[in-house]
Write a protein that holds these residues in place. Structure first.
Motif, PDB file in Angstrom:
ATOM      1  N   LEU A 183      -8.966 -19.218 -12.336  1.00 51.14           N
ATOM      2  CA  LEU A 183      -9.047 -18.640 -10.987  1.00 51.14           C
ATOM      3  C   LEU A 183      -7.705 -18.764 -10.281  1.00 51.14           C
ATOM      4  CD1 LEU A 183     -10.778 -17.365  -8.767  1.00 51.14           C
ATOM      5  CD2 LEU A 183     -11.438 -19.673  -8.046  1.00 51.14           C
ATOM      6  N   ASN A 184      -7.029 -19.877 -10.474  1.00 48.93           N
ATOM      7  CA  ASN A 184      -5.727 -20.091  -9.848  1.00 48.93           C
ATOM      8  C   ASN A 184      -4.699 -19.079 -10.359  1.00 48.93           C
ATOM      9  OD1 ASN A 184      -3.993 -21.672  -8.086  1.00 48.93           O
ATOM     10  ND2 ASN A 184      -3.014 -22.423  -9.950  1.00 48.93           N
ATOM     11  N   GLU A 185      -4.710 -18.828 -11.666  1.00 47.04           N
ATOM     12  CA  GLU A 185      -3.780 -17.854 -12.243  1.00 47.04           C
ATOM     13  C   GLU A 185      -4.060 -16.451 -11.711  1.00 47.04           C
ATOM     14  OE1 GLU A 185      -4.226 -18.295 -16.448  1.00 47.04           O
ATOM     15  OE2 GLU A 185      -2.965 -20.117 -16.534  1.00 47.04           O
ATOM     16  N   LYS A 186      -5.334 -16.110 -11.628  1.00 48.88           N
ATOM     17  CA  LYS A 186      -5.717 -14.788 -11.099  1.00 48.88           C
ATOM     18  C   LYS A 186      -5.310 -14.650  -9.637  1.00 48.88           C
ATOM     19  CE  LYS A 186      -9.646 -11.639 -10.744  1.00 48.88           C
ATOM     20  NZ  LYS A 186     -11.079 -11.430 -11.037  1.00 48.88           N
ATOM     21  N   PHE A 187      -5.552 -15.715  -8.883  1.00 50.99           N
ATOM     22  CA  PHE A 187      -5.197 -15.709  -7.460  1.00 50.99           C
ATOM     23  C   PHE A 187      -3.692 -15.566  -7.285  1.00 50.99           C
ATOM     24  CE2 PHE A 187      -4.422 -17.277  -3.219  1.00 50.99           C
ATOM     25  CZ  PHE A 187      -5.550 -16.906  -2.497  1.00 50.99           C
ATOM     26  N   ASP A 188      -2.921 -16.308  -8.064  1.00 54.18           N
ATOM     27  CA  ASP A 188      -1.456 -16.254  -7.963  1.00 54.18           C
ATOM     28  C   ASP A 188      -0.919 -14.854  -8.241  1.00 54.18           C
ATOM     29  OD1 ASP A 188      -1.204 -18.889  -7.231  1.00 54.18           O
ATOM     30  OD2 ASP A 188      -0.618 -19.607  -9.227  1.00 54.18           O
ATOM     31  N   MET A 189      -1.480 -14.185  -9.241  1.00 53.91           N
ATOM     32  CA  MET A 189      -1.043 -12.821  -9.564  1.00 53.91           C
ATOM     33  C   MET A 189      -1.335 -11.874  -8.404  1.00 53.91           C
ATOM     34  SD  MET A 189      -2.117 -12.390 -13.585  1.00 53.91           S
ATOM     35  CE  MET A 189      -1.737 -10.636 -13.547  1.00 53.91           C
ATOM     36  N   HIS A 190      -2.530 -11.995  -7.860  1.00 53.70           N
ATOM     37  CA  HIS A 190      -2.924 -11.137  -6.741  1.00 53.70           C
ATOM     38  C   HIS A 190      -2.066 -11.427  -5.515  1.00 53.70           C
ATOM     39  CE1 HIS A 190      -5.598  -9.893  -3.331  1.00 53.70           C
ATOM     40  NE2 HIS A 190      -5.760  -8.849  -4.117  1.00 53.70           N
ATOM     41  N   TYR A 191      -1.817 -12.720  -5.276  1.00 55.98           N
ATOM     42  CA  TYR A 191      -1.008 -13.148  -4.134  1.00 55.98           C
ATOM     43  C   TYR A 191       0.398 -12.549  -4.214  1.00 55.98           C
ATOM     44  CZ  TYR A 191       1.098 -16.300  -0.685  1.00 55.98           C
ATOM     45  OH  TYR A 191       1.752 -16.815   0.412  1.00 55.98           O
ATOM     46  N   GLU A 192       1.009 -12.644  -5.386  1.00 57.73           N
ATOM     47  CA  GLU A 192       2.369 -12.106  -5.565  1.00 57.73           C
ATOM     48  C   GLU A 192       2.411 -10.612  -5.271  1.00 57.73           C
ATOM     49  OE1 GLU A 192       5.222 -13.689  -6.098  1.00 57.73           O
ATOM     50  OE2 GLU A 192       4.086 -15.561  -5.953  1.00 57.73           O
ATOM     51  N   GLN A 193       1.396  -9.916  -5.709  1.00 56.09           N
ATOM     52  CA  GLN A 193       1.347  -8.467  -5.488  1.00 56.09           C
ATOM     53  C   GLN A 193       1.195  -8.139  -4.002  1.00 56.09           C
ATOM     54  OE1 GLN A 193      -1.399  -6.150  -4.691  1.00 56.09           O
ATOM     55  NE2 GLN A 193       0.059  -4.471  -4.958  1.00 56.09           N
ATOM     56  N   GLN A 194       0.345  -8.906  -3.319  1.00 56.85           N
ATOM     57  CA  GLN A 194       0.075  -8.646  -1.901  1.00 56.85           C
ATOM     58  C   GLN A 194       1.245  -9.039  -0.999  1.00 56.85           C
ATOM     59  OE1 GLN A 194      -2.844  -7.312  -0.393  1.00 56.85           O
ATOM     60  NE2 GLN A 194      -3.298  -6.729  -2.491  1.00 56.85           N
ATOM     61  N   MET A 195       2.000 -10.045  -1.396  1.00 53.43           N
ATOM     62  CA  MET A 195       3.047 -10.595  -0.529  1.00 53.43           C
ATOM     63  C   MET A 195       4.462 -10.225  -0.965  1.00 53.43           C
ATOM     64  SD  MET A 195       1.277 -12.246   1.795  1.00 53.43           S
ATOM     65  CE  MET A 195       2.351 -13.441   2.609  1.00 53.43           C
ATOM     66  N   LYS A 196       4.579  -9.374  -1.964  1.00 60.27           N
ATOM     67  CA  LYS A 196       5.899  -9.091  -2.555  1.00 60.27           C
ATOM     68  C   LYS A 196       6.892  -8.480  -1.569  1.00 60.27           C
ATOM     69  CE  LYS A 196       4.371  -4.619  -4.424  1.00 60.27           C
ATOM     70  NZ  LYS A 196       4.084  -3.850  -5.654  1.00 60.27           N
ATOM     71  N   ASP A 197       6.416  -7.752  -0.597  1.00 61.43           N
ATOM     72  CA  ASP A 197       7.324  -7.104   0.358  1.00 61.43           C
ATOM     73  C   ASP A 197       7.514  -7.898   1.648  1.00 61.43           C
ATOM     74  OD1 ASP A 197       7.690  -4.909  -1.363  1.00 61.43           O
ATOM     75  OD2 ASP A 197       5.855  -3.970  -0.622  1.00 61.43           O
ATOM     76  N   SER A 198       6.974  -9.110   1.686  1.00 65.90           N
ATOM     77  CA  SER A 198       7.066  -9.922   2.916  1.00 65.90           C
ATOM     78  C   SER A 198       8.055 -11.072   2.738  1.00 65.90           C
ATOM     79  CB  SER A 198       5.681 -10.497   3.270  1.00 65.90           C
ATOM     80  OG  SER A 198       5.756 -11.339   4.402  1.00 65.90           O
ATOM     81  N   THR A 199       8.741 -11.417   3.820  1.00 64.03           N
ATOM     82  CA  THR A 199       9.648 -12.564   3.811  1.00 64.03           C
ATOM     83  C   THR A 199       8.918 -13.864   4.137  1.00 64.03           C
ATOM     84  OG1 THR A 199      10.189 -12.190   6.149  1.00 64.03           O
ATOM     85  CG2 THR A 199      11.634 -11.158   4.508  1.00 64.03           C
ATOM     86  N   LEU A 200       7.622 -13.749   4.365  1.00 63.07           N
ATOM     87  CA  LEU A 200       6.803 -14.899   4.746  1.00 63.07           C
ATOM     88  C   LEU A 200       6.560 -15.801   3.542  1.00 63.07           C
ATOM     89  CD1 LEU A 200       5.106 -16.245   6.956  1.00 63.07           C
ATOM     90  CD2 LEU A 200       3.313 -14.564   6.515  1.00 63.07           C
ATOM     91  N   LYS A 201       6.891 -17.076   3.668  1.00 68.06           N
ATOM     92  CA  LYS A 201       6.741 -18.016   2.569  1.00 68.06           C
ATOM     93  C   LYS A 201       5.871 -19.203   2.991  1.00 68.06           C
ATOM     94  CE  LYS A 201       9.629 -15.610   0.077  1.00 68.06           C
ATOM     95  NZ  LYS A 201       9.098 -14.731  -0.983  1.00 68.06           N
ATOM     96  N   PHE A 202       4.923 -19.544   2.117  1.00 69.57           N
ATOM     97  CA  PHE A 202       4.010 -20.663   2.371  1.00 69.57           C
ATOM     98  C   PHE A 202       4.208 -21.765   1.345  1.00 69.57           C
ATOM     99  CE2 PHE A 202       1.912 -17.292   4.641  1.00 69.57           C
ATOM    100  CZ  PHE A 202       1.260 -17.918   5.694  1.00 69.57           C
ATOM    101  N   ARG A 203       3.808 -22.962   1.740  1.00 72.86           N
ATOM    102  CA  ARG A 203       3.759 -24.077   0.801  1.00 72.86           C
ATOM    103  C   ARG A 203       2.308 -24.424   0.531  1.00 72.86           C
ATOM    104  NH1 ARG A 203       7.055 -28.868   3.274  1.00 72.86           N
ATOM    105  NH2 ARG A 203       6.201 -28.120   5.249  1.00 72.86           N
ATOM    106  N   THR A 204       1.943 -24.543  -0.738  1.00 76.06           N
ATOM    107  CA  THR A 204       0.550 -24.868  -1.085  1.00 76.06           C
ATOM    108  C   THR A 204       0.356 -26.368  -1.311  1.00 76.06           C
ATOM    109  OG1 THR A 204       1.031 -24.413  -3.406  1.00 76.06           O
ATOM    110  CG2 THR A 204       0.081 -22.607  -2.102  1.00 76.06           C
ATOM    111  N   GLU A 205       1.438 -27.117  -1.222  1.00 76.35           N
ATOM    112  CA  GLU A 205       1.362 -28.573  -1.257  1.00 76.35           C
ATOM    113  C   GLU A 205       2.595 -29.136  -0.597  1.00 76.35           C
ATOM    114  OE1 GLU A 205       1.648 -30.117  -5.326  1.00 76.35           O
ATOM    115  OE2 GLU A 205       2.129 -28.072  -5.956  1.00 76.35           O
ATOM    116  N   ILE A 206       2.503 -30.388  -0.187  1.00 79.17           N
ATOM    117  CA  ILE A 206       3.634 -31.027   0.493  1.00 79.17           C
ATOM    118  C   ILE A 206       4.120 -32.193  -0.366  1.00 79.17           C
ATOM    119  CG2 ILE A 206       4.362 -32.304   2.542  1.00 79.17           C
ATOM    120  CD1 ILE A 206       2.273 -30.786   4.121  1.00 79.17           C
TER     121      ILE A 206
END
Length: 253
Positions: free
Chosen positions: A230-253
């Protein structure tokens, strides 16, 4: 999902391209006609990050909403109100939103976590796509009247973020004020406060037997819920959805 598609879409429906709770949008005329005041402070989050009562409140008012920027009543822009947008990484939001769904008896059952994540990725949850929501407000933050804050930054260095917030509100960040805010906005303090933990709501509206409204207040809880696949699938989808944005998130600290 743990409920039928027709039942799901009886509760939620498309509203100007955003999936919304039908109970909320039936009063949309009141929302759209809301008259903002110049000293209103708007706090915006995607879910898990009363119009009539607001009209009667004295200024300055703090107005909280989950609305995407395109559905925000126009008067907030016309009156040049200050706005704070608080966002959180998508994986932790999905986890928190899933538990919230379980707590609301009037909502259709969300099914398994992986089924819910599928809905989340497609924006088929109330308030629509997380991706569209955060990206639209990120664009709005080019306006100096809009402050964009990351949940992860608050967890990492709350003092720094509180000072940033106080300065945005054009106040003096005295040591006493900063310390007081940090104390009252700590996760444990808010978890124990009936005005923020929603324990005053009746069980038929929000069931705290299922989960507490404020569960953990940490970053990275998604690791306890996402399978490797599920994590791999989510990551692929996330990259596609956010590829044109300069917005960057951290998923852990």
């Amino acid at each position: 999902m743990g409920t039928s598609e027709p039942e799901y879409y009886e509760t939620f429906g498309d509203f100007h391209g955003v999936l919304m709770d039908r109970q909320f949008t039936k009063d949309w005329d009141d929302v759209e006609a809301f008259s903002a005041r110049p000293d209103d402070l708007l706090i915006v989050t995607y879910p898990k990050s009363g119009v009539r009562q607001l009209k009667e409140m004295e200024s300055p008012r703090i107005v909280k909403t989950h609305l995407p920027s395109k559905l925000l009543p126009a008067s907030f822009w016309e009156k040049n109100c200050k706005m704070i947008y608080l966002c959180r990484n998508a994986k932790d939001v999905a986890v928190s939103y899933y538990y919230f769904f379980l707590m609301i008896p009037s909502y259709p059952k969300p099914g398994s976590f992986s089924e819910f994540v599928e809905k989340f990725m497609q924006g088929q949850v109330p308030y629509g796509s997380w991706y569209d929501h955060v990206k639209s407000w990120w664009e709005k933050s080019k306006n100096p009247r809009v402050l964009f804050i990351f949940y992860e930054d608050m967890i990492e260095d709350i003092r720094k973020e509180v000072i940033k917030l106080i300065e945005f509100l054009e106040r003096k960040p005295s040591e006493e004020l900063v310390n007081k805010i940090i104390q009252h906005t700590s996760f444990q303090e808010m978890k124990n406060n009936p005005s923020t933990n929603y324990t005053t709501l009746p069980e038929e509206i929000m069931s705290h037997k299922v989960s507490s409204f404020m569960r953990k207040g940490i970053t990275g809880d998604w690791k306890n819920h996402f399978t490797v696949a599920l994590n791999e699938k989510f990551d692929m989808h996330y990259e596609q959805q956010m590829k044109d944005s300069t917005l960057k998130f951290r998923t852990e600290i």
